[in-house]
Design a protein around this motif. Structure first.
Motif, PDB file in Angstrom:
ATOM      1  N   SER A  64       0.834  -1.196   0.000  1.00  0.00           N
ATOM      2  CA  SER A  64       0.000   0.000   0.000  1.00  0.00           C
ATOM      3  C   SER A  64       0.874   1.253   0.000  1.00  0.00           C
ATOM      4  CB  SER A  64      -0.900   0.012   1.231  1.00  0.00           C
ATOM      5  OG  SER A  64      -0.113   0.107   2.406  1.00  0.00           O
ATOM      6  N   MET A  65       0.253   2.385  -0.323  1.00  0.00           N
ATOM      7  CA  MET A  65       0.964   3.658  -0.230  1.00  0.00           C
ATOM      8  C   MET A  65       1.404   3.910   1.212  1.00  0.00           C
ATOM      9  SD  MET A  65      -1.125   6.285  -2.720  1.00  0.00           S
ATOM     10  CE  MET A  65      -2.646   6.154  -1.769  1.00  0.00           C
ATOM     11  N   SER A  66       0.576   3.505   2.163  1.00  0.00           N
ATOM     12  CA  SER A  66       0.916   3.695   3.571  1.00  0.00           C
ATOM     13  C   SER A  66       2.198   2.950   3.928  1.00  0.00           C
ATOM     14  CB  SER A  66      -0.224   3.207   4.466  1.00  0.00           C
ATOM     15  OG  SER A  66      -1.398   3.935   4.222  1.00  0.00           O
ATOM     16  N   ALA A  67       2.317   1.706   3.473  1.00  0.00           N
ATOM     17  CA  ALA A  67       3.506   0.909   3.775  1.00  0.00           C
ATOM     18  C   ALA A  67       4.751   1.552   3.194  1.00  0.00           C
ATOM     19  CB  ALA A  67       3.335  -0.511   3.245  1.00  0.00           C
ATOM     20  N   MET A  68       4.643   2.064   1.986  1.00  0.00           N
ATOM     21  CA  MET A  68       5.804   2.692   1.362  1.00  0.00           C
ATOM     22  C   MET A  68       6.172   3.997   2.068  1.00  0.00           C
ATOM     23  SD  MET A  68       6.813   0.593  -0.823  1.00  0.00           S
ATOM     24  CE  MET A  68       8.014   1.577  -1.724  1.00  0.00           C
ATOM     25  N   ALA A  69       5.161   4.776   2.457  1.00  0.00           N
ATOM     26  CA  ALA A  69       5.436   6.033   3.145  1.00  0.00           C
ATOM     27  C   ALA A  69       6.087   5.778   4.503  1.00  0.00           C
ATOM     28  CB  ALA A  69       4.143   6.825   3.321  1.00  0.00           C
ATOM     29  N   LEU A  70       5.619   4.766   5.220  1.00  0.00           N
ATOM     30  CA  LEU A  70       6.204   4.432   6.516  1.00  0.00           C
ATOM     31  C   LEU A  70       7.630   3.910   6.358  1.00  0.00           C
ATOM     32  CD1 LEU A  70       3.100   2.744   8.161  1.00  0.00           C
ATOM     33  CD2 LEU A  70       4.082   4.960   8.752  1.00  0.00           C
ATOM     34  N   SER A  71       7.878   3.165   5.287  1.00  0.00           N
ATOM     35  CA  SER A  71       9.227   2.654   5.029  1.00  0.00           C
ATOM     36  C   SER A  71      10.199   3.800   4.784  1.00  0.00           C
ATOM     37  CB  SER A  71       9.219   1.704   3.823  1.00  0.00           C
ATOM     38  OG  SER A  71       8.425   0.564   4.082  1.00  0.00           O
ATOM     39  N   ARG A  72       9.768   4.778   4.019  1.00  0.00           N
ATOM     40  CA  ARG A  72      10.634   5.929   3.758  1.00  0.00           C
ATOM     41  C   ARG A  72      10.831   6.757   5.021  1.00  0.00           C
ATOM     42  NH1 ARG A  72      14.659   7.718   0.282  1.00  0.00           N
ATOM     43  NH2 ARG A  72      15.330   9.487   1.518  1.00  0.00           N
ATOM     44  N   LEU A  73       9.753   6.938   5.804  1.00  0.00           N
ATOM     45  CA  LEU A  73       9.875   7.668   7.067  1.00  0.00           C
ATOM     46  C   LEU A  73      10.849   6.963   8.001  1.00  0.00           C
ATOM     47  CD1 LEU A  73       8.999   9.911   9.010  1.00  0.00           C
ATOM     48  CD2 LEU A  73       7.045   8.463   9.660  1.00  0.00           C
ATOM     49  N   CYS A  74      10.855   5.649   7.967  1.00  0.00           N
ATOM     50  CA  CYS A  74      11.790   4.879   8.783  1.00  0.00           C
ATOM     51  C   CYS A  74      13.231   5.257   8.439  1.00  0.00           C
ATOM     52  CB  CYS A  74      11.554   3.387   8.542  1.00  0.00           C
ATOM     53  SG  CYS A  74      12.651   2.301   9.476  1.00  0.00           S
ATOM     54  N   TYR A  75      13.558   5.269   7.153  1.00  0.00           N
ATOM     55  CA  TYR A  75      14.914   5.602   6.731  1.00  0.00           C
ATOM     56  C   TYR A  75      15.287   7.041   7.102  1.00  0.00           C
ATOM     57  CZ  TYR A  75      19.007   6.158   3.681  1.00  0.00           C
ATOM     58  OH  TYR A  75      20.260   6.389   3.194  1.00  0.00           O
ATOM     59  N   ASP A  76      14.373   7.971   6.843  1.00  0.00           N
ATOM     60  CA  ASP A  76      14.648   9.370   7.157  1.00  0.00           C
ATOM     61  C   ASP A  76      14.857   9.573   8.659  1.00  0.00           C
ATOM     62  OD1 ASP A  76      14.415   9.964   4.474  1.00  0.00           O
ATOM     63  OD2 ASP A  76      12.344  10.677   4.627  1.00  0.00           O
ATOM     64  N   THR A  77      14.094   8.839   9.482  1.00  0.00           N
ATOM     65  CA  THR A  77      14.233   8.948  10.937  1.00  0.00           C
ATOM     66  C   THR A  77      15.577   8.402  11.398  1.00  0.00           C
ATOM     67  OG1 THR A  77      11.837   8.738  11.190  1.00  0.00           O
ATOM     68  CG2 THR A  77      13.177   8.349  13.152  1.00  0.00           C
ATOM     69  N   LEU A  78      16.007   7.313  10.795  1.00  0.00           N
ATOM     70  CA  LEU A  78      17.317   6.760  11.145  1.00  0.00           C
ATOM     71  C   LEU A  78      18.420   7.783  10.886  1.00  0.00           C
ATOM     72  CD1 LEU A  78      17.104   3.141   9.667  1.00  0.00           C
ATOM     73  CD2 LEU A  78      17.051   3.767  12.077  1.00  0.00           C
ATOM     74  N   LEU A  79      18.402   8.384   9.708  1.00  0.00           N
ATOM     75  CA  LEU A  79      19.451   9.344   9.363  1.00  0.00           C
ATOM     76  C   LEU A  79      19.440  10.539  10.313  1.00  0.00           C
ATOM     77  CD1 LEU A  79      19.350   9.464   5.447  1.00  0.00           C
ATOM     78  CD2 LEU A  79      20.743   8.015   6.929  1.00  0.00           C
ATOM     79  N   ALA A  80      18.241  11.002  10.677  1.00  0.00           N
ATOM     80  CA  ALA A  80      18.140  12.195  11.513  1.00  0.00           C
ATOM     81  C   ALA A  80      18.407  11.918  12.983  1.00  0.00           C
ATOM     82  CB  ALA A  80      16.749  12.815  11.342  1.00  0.00           C
ATOM     83  N   ASP A  81      17.892  10.790  13.485  1.00  0.00           N
ATOM     84  CA  ASP A  81      17.895  10.546  14.926  1.00  0.00           C
ATOM     85  C   ASP A  81      18.822   9.426  15.381  1.00  0.00           C
ATOM     86  OD1 ASP A  81      15.988  12.509  15.741  1.00  0.00           O
ATOM     87  OD2 ASP A  81      14.402  11.270  14.868  1.00  0.00           O
ATOM     88  N   GLY A  82      19.366   8.660  14.450  1.00  0.00           N
ATOM     89  CA  GLY A  82      20.219   7.545  14.848  1.00  0.00           C
ATOM     90  C   GLY A  82      21.411   7.955  15.700  1.00  0.00           C
ATOM     91  N   PRO A  83      22.273   8.838  15.233  1.00  0.00           N
ATOM     92  CA  PRO A  83      23.451   9.221  16.031  1.00  0.00           C
ATOM     93  C   PRO A  83      23.108   9.863  17.377  1.00  0.00           C
ATOM     94  CG  PRO A  83      23.820   9.718  13.724  1.00  0.00           C
ATOM     95  CD  PRO A  83      22.371   9.349  13.842  1.00  0.00           C
ATOM     96  N   PRO A  84      22.197  10.866  17.446  1.00  0.00           N
ATOM     97  CA  PRO A  84      21.890  11.431  18.768  1.00  0.00           C
ATOM     98  C   PRO A  84      21.191  10.444  19.697  1.00  0.00           C
ATOM     99  CG  PRO A  84      20.477  12.399  17.081  1.00  0.00           C
ATOM    100  CD  PRO A  84      21.524  11.627  16.365  1.00  0.00           C
ATOM    101  N   ALA A  85      20.381   9.553  19.142  1.00  0.00           N
ATOM    102  CA  ALA A  85      19.735   8.536  19.982  1.00  0.00           C
ATOM    103  C   ALA A  85      20.769   7.587  20.559  1.00  0.00           C
ATOM    104  CB  ALA A  85      18.699   7.761  19.177  1.00  0.00           C
ATOM    105  N   LEU A  86      21.751   7.214  19.755  1.00  0.00           N
ATOM    106  CA  LEU A  86      22.808   6.334  20.233  1.00  0.00           C
ATOM    107  C   LEU A  86      23.582   6.998  21.370  1.00  0.00           C
ATOM    108  CD1 LEU A  86      24.611   3.845  20.122  1.00  0.00           C
ATOM    109  CD2 LEU A  86      25.848   4.917  18.218  1.00  0.00           C
ATOM    110  N   ALA A  87      23.897   8.270  21.210  1.00  0.00           N
ATOM    111  CA  ALA A  87      24.621   8.993  22.262  1.00  0.00           C
ATOM    112  C   ALA A  87      23.823   9.024  23.558  1.00  0.00           C
ATOM    113  CB  ALA A  87      24.938  10.407  21.795  1.00  0.00           C
ATOM    114  N   ALA A  88      22.513   9.203  23.442  1.00  0.00           N
ATOM    115  CA  ALA A  88      21.669   9.252  24.639  1.00  0.00           C
ATOM    116  C   ALA A  88      21.618   7.893  25.332  1.00  0.00           C
ATOM    117  CB  ALA A  88      20.261   9.709  24.262  1.00  0.00           C
ATOM    118  N   VAL A  89      21.472   6.830  24.555  1.00  0.00           N
ATOM    119  CA  VAL A  89      21.407   5.488  25.131  1.00  0.00           C
ATOM    120  C   VAL A  89      22.742   5.119  25.773  1.00  0.00           C
ATOM    121  CG1 VAL A  89      21.200   3.038  24.544  1.00  0.00           C
ATOM    122  CG2 VAL A  89      19.506   4.669  23.710  1.00  0.00           C
ATOM    123  N   GLU A  90      23.837   5.545  25.169  1.00  0.00           N
ATOM    124  CA  GLU A  90      25.139   5.303  25.785  1.00  0.00           C
ATOM    125  C   GLU A  90      25.241   5.997  27.143  1.00  0.00           C
ATOM    126  OE1 GLU A  90      27.979   4.513  21.878  1.00  0.00           O
ATOM    127  OE2 GLU A  90      27.677   6.580  22.596  1.00  0.00           O
TER     128      GLU A  90
END
Length: 364
Positions: free
Chosen positions: A198-224
């Motif tokens: 569905s369009m929803s599945a594709m939109a969520l998949s892309r949002l997943c990637y964009d969120t990783l790029l934006a929040d992955g490094p700062p989230a890792l620092a916080a969890v550390e």
């Protein structure tokens, strides 16, 4: 081909969410007796919280100890335990393999299912899928269950206080979501439900990637640092919900099949699912002939958060072509998602892709 989208009945995430487990279960009509499937360590750490939360709403429960591997032996033992206590609800608590086992037990025993991940290390909690392994750790088969869990409850306090490596592995699993979804749709192949995305599945998949790029490094620092921040909340949602909905309702391709192939080699058993999927994604990008800028972006993200980019990073520094041939042949076994590509996928193509990805990453 019909379009189909799957999701859990309810998704709940936040600080100290375990304290609300009983309340949320009652809200969605889940009742006891409940069988809690969890490891000995998790059972010891969580016993008081379960007693307070479930006891407050009158849900009786019994704990069944999970031994560590999602194998047929563990599934059979869990189903027998559920029958013995006449359970109505199965609550699986722990990492990916505990939850995979829980979904298989719930499906086998006809129970309502609650998933409580203690790690954000993979994207399976929301799905109706279990990966079953042999006792020695090789992928044996993929089980597709009739329905998704009724409830997924994610306690971000617990996840933020877990070793950061598990969060990073979850990023590796989630990293492949958009790229595999794109491939499946481009190839006009079915998703994991045997239907069109569905369009929803594709939109969520892309949002997943964009969120990783934006929040992955700062989230890792916080969890550390052992703390929960908005970036951690968003990243956990990406690893667990966005990637889970994306992989199941949009589809999987070469990246996950390469993971399955890599499990054939003993040295890779010390590495987590998402770590191997991350390398599998690089192989997928290589065999698909994607632009170098895309490959570089993925490699750059992997290195920033500590995901593997080379064979040596998953224990295969001196791997032979004969061993990689075993990996390649398992990658393209009948029924594997490697065949969701828009072209024929052969062992030779995968073997070349593995070597090419390793060499390409080395040059970056």
């Amino acid at each position: 081909m019909l379009t189909m989208f799957a999701a859990p009945g309810r998704y709940v995430q936040g600080r100290d969410a375990t304290r609300e487990l009983g309340t949320v279960m009652a809200q969605v009509g889940l009742r006891g007796p409940a069988l809690i499937l969890a490891s000995a360590r998790i059972s010891c750490e969580m016993a008081d919280r379960w007693q307070q939360s479930l006891g407050a709403v009158g849900i009786d429960f019994t704990v069944h100890r999970f031994a560590g591997e999602c194998s047929q032996k563990e599934i059979d033992a869990g189903a027998a335990a559920a029958t013995a206590v006449r359970a109505n609800t199965l609550i699986a608590v722990g990492g990916g393999k505990a939850l995979d086992t829980g979904r298989a037990v719930g499906a086998a025993a006809g129970l309502k299912m609650v998933m409580c991940p203690t790690l954000a290390s993979n994207d399976a909690p929301c799905s109706a899928v279990s990966v079953v392994y042999t006792e020695s750790g090789e992928v044996q088969r993929i089980m597709h269950h009739p329905r998704n869990p009724e409830l997924v409850l994610v306690d971000t306090t617990i996840i933020a206080n877990s070793p950061a490596r598990f969060l990073v592995a979850g990023m590796g699993d989630a990293l492949a979501t958009w790229f595999e979804a794109r491939t499946v749709v481009e190839a006009c192949k079915p998703n994991e439900l045997g239907a069109a995305a569905s369009m929803s599945a594709m939109a969520l998949s892309r949002l997943c990637y964009d969120t990783l790029l934006a929040d992955g490094p700062p989230a890792l620092a916080a969890v550390e640092a052992g703390v929960v921040t908005p970036a951690v909340e968003r990243l956990i949602e990406a690893n667990t919900l966005l990637s889970g909905l994306g992989f199941e309702s949009a589809g999987l391709a070469v990246a996950h099949s390469v993971h399955n192939g890599l499990t054939m080699l003993g040295p890779t058993h010390d590495f987590l699912h998402g770590e191997k999927v991350a390398f599998g994604l690089l192989v997928q990008l290589a065999v698909e002939g994607r632009p170098s800028a895309e490959f570089r972006e993925v490699v750059g993200f992997c290195r920033e958060v500590g995901l593997p980019t080379r064979l040596a990073d998953i224990g295969l520094s001196d791997v032979s072509d004969d061993d990689l041939q075993v990996v390649a042949e398992r990658t393209v076994a009948p029924g594997e998602t490697a065949h969701k590509e828009p072209f024929e996928v052969t062992p030779e193509l995968i073997l070349d892709g593995i070597r090419a990805a390793d060499s390409w990453a080395a040059a970056i």
